[in-house]
Write a protein that holds these residues in place. Sequence first.
Motif, PDB file in Angstrom:
ATOM      1  N   GLU A   1     -91.935 -18.130 -31.607  1.00 35.69           N
ATOM      2  CA  GLU A   1     -92.530 -19.274 -31.108  1.00 35.69           C
ATOM      3  C   GLU A   1     -91.809 -19.714 -29.630  1.00 35.69           C
ATOM      4  O   GLU A   1     -92.313 -20.267 -28.229  1.00 35.69           O
ATOM      5  N   ILE A   2     -90.410 -19.068 -29.351  1.00 37.34           N
ATOM      6  CA  ILE A   2     -89.856 -18.888 -28.894  1.00 37.34           C
ATOM      7  C   ILE A   2     -90.231 -18.165 -27.089  1.00 37.34           C
ATOM      8  O   ILE A   2     -90.843 -18.171 -25.791  1.00 37.34           O
TER       9      ILE A   2
ATOM     10  N   HIS B   1     -83.370 -14.111 -23.022  1.00 39.33           N
ATOM     11  CA  HIS B   1     -82.983 -14.889 -24.363  1.00 39.33           C
ATOM     12  C   HIS B   1     -81.829 -14.497 -25.486  1.00 39.33           C
ATOM     13  O   HIS B   1     -81.033 -15.568 -25.957  1.00 39.33           O
TER      14      HIS B   1
ATOM     15  N   SER C   1     -84.728 -25.127 -36.834  1.00 44.26           N
ATOM     16  CA  SER C   1     -85.645 -24.498 -35.455  1.00 44.26           C
ATOM     17  C   SER C   1     -86.523 -24.772 -34.852  1.00 44.26           C
ATOM     18  O   SER C   1     -86.364 -25.268 -32.895  1.00 44.26           O
TER      19      SER C   1
ATOM     20  N   GLN D   1     -88.511 -17.752 -34.848  1.00 47.72           N
ATOM     21  CA  GLN D   1     -88.133 -18.158 -34.119  1.00 47.72           C
ATOM     22  C   GLN D   1     -88.542 -17.552 -32.760  1.00 47.72           C
ATOM     23  O   GLN D   1     -89.095 -18.170 -31.816  1.00 47.72           O
TER      24      GLN D   1
ATOM     25  N   GLU E   1     -81.826 -26.021 -26.834  1.00 48.99           N
ATOM     26  CA  GLU E   1     -81.357 -24.819 -25.870  1.00 48.99           C
ATOM     27  C   GLU E   1     -82.748 -25.093 -24.805  1.00 48.99           C
ATOM     28  O   GLU E   1     -81.937 -25.157 -23.992  1.00 48.99           O
TER      29      GLU E   1
ATOM     30  N   ALA F   1     -84.418 -25.921 -30.516  1.00 52.89           N
ATOM     31  CA  ALA F   1     -85.194 -25.280 -30.022  1.00 52.89           C
ATOM     32  C   ALA F   1     -85.288 -26.421 -28.865  1.00 52.89           C
ATOM     33  O   ALA F   1     -85.328 -26.304 -27.478  1.00 52.89           O
TER      34      ALA F   1
END
Length: 224
Positions: free
Chosen positions: A174-175, A158, A106, A171, A113, A110
């Motif tokens: 976190e994002i 997103h 992950s 995830q 991205e 990230a």
Amino acid sequence: MYKVLLVDDEKRMLDLLALYLKPHNYTCKKAQGADEALSYIEDEPFDIVLLDIMMPEMNGWELCQEIRQTSDVPIIMVTARGQQDDIVKGLKLGADDYITKPFDESELLARMEALLRRRFPTNRIEVNDLLWNEKQYELTYLNQPIKLTPKEFAMIGHLMRNPNQVFTREQLIEIIWGYNSDTEGRTVDSHVRNMRDKIRSVGFPIDDHFKTVWGVGYKWINQT
């Protein structure tokens, strides 16, 4: 779909990276060494490069310098070496980021991205007349505004920006909320439920696009 060049002298690591990335909307080309990587870069464009440092003949630092002579493609150094001096050296030679083995899948996704967002900024996304506009901070359907909270707006943006990619609740936390958040999975579910209700109320077929992957998380599908 983004094109990734994977560069490592170990076939096992190339296969592992490709296995990680394929389900997340990435097409992977594997280069087992610097010479092969340079030949691929001459023949076709890539959106991002994952580059091992410790390779025979030409190491990752040298290859990074070679790539930078002709391309500004984002480069992430992927290596077992975690010393601070190595990180600084890689960044000074033109790398954009650095991650050490063993790495968390992950975290790698990230970091990739983040680099791709800077390279290919997407401020407007439209799917069947549903328009997400980051600059104007609006979500509209057939020009009807849909009022979302900041977290809801960020989450649907997103997902729309990354179609067909499944994101776990962890995830998304976190994002959207941040790495140090104490937000729980049920909060994500609540936001999703509210978003669906709001978007459904203006007539957009949200259930055709915003999918629950049971036991895992959520994804967006761009159906026509």
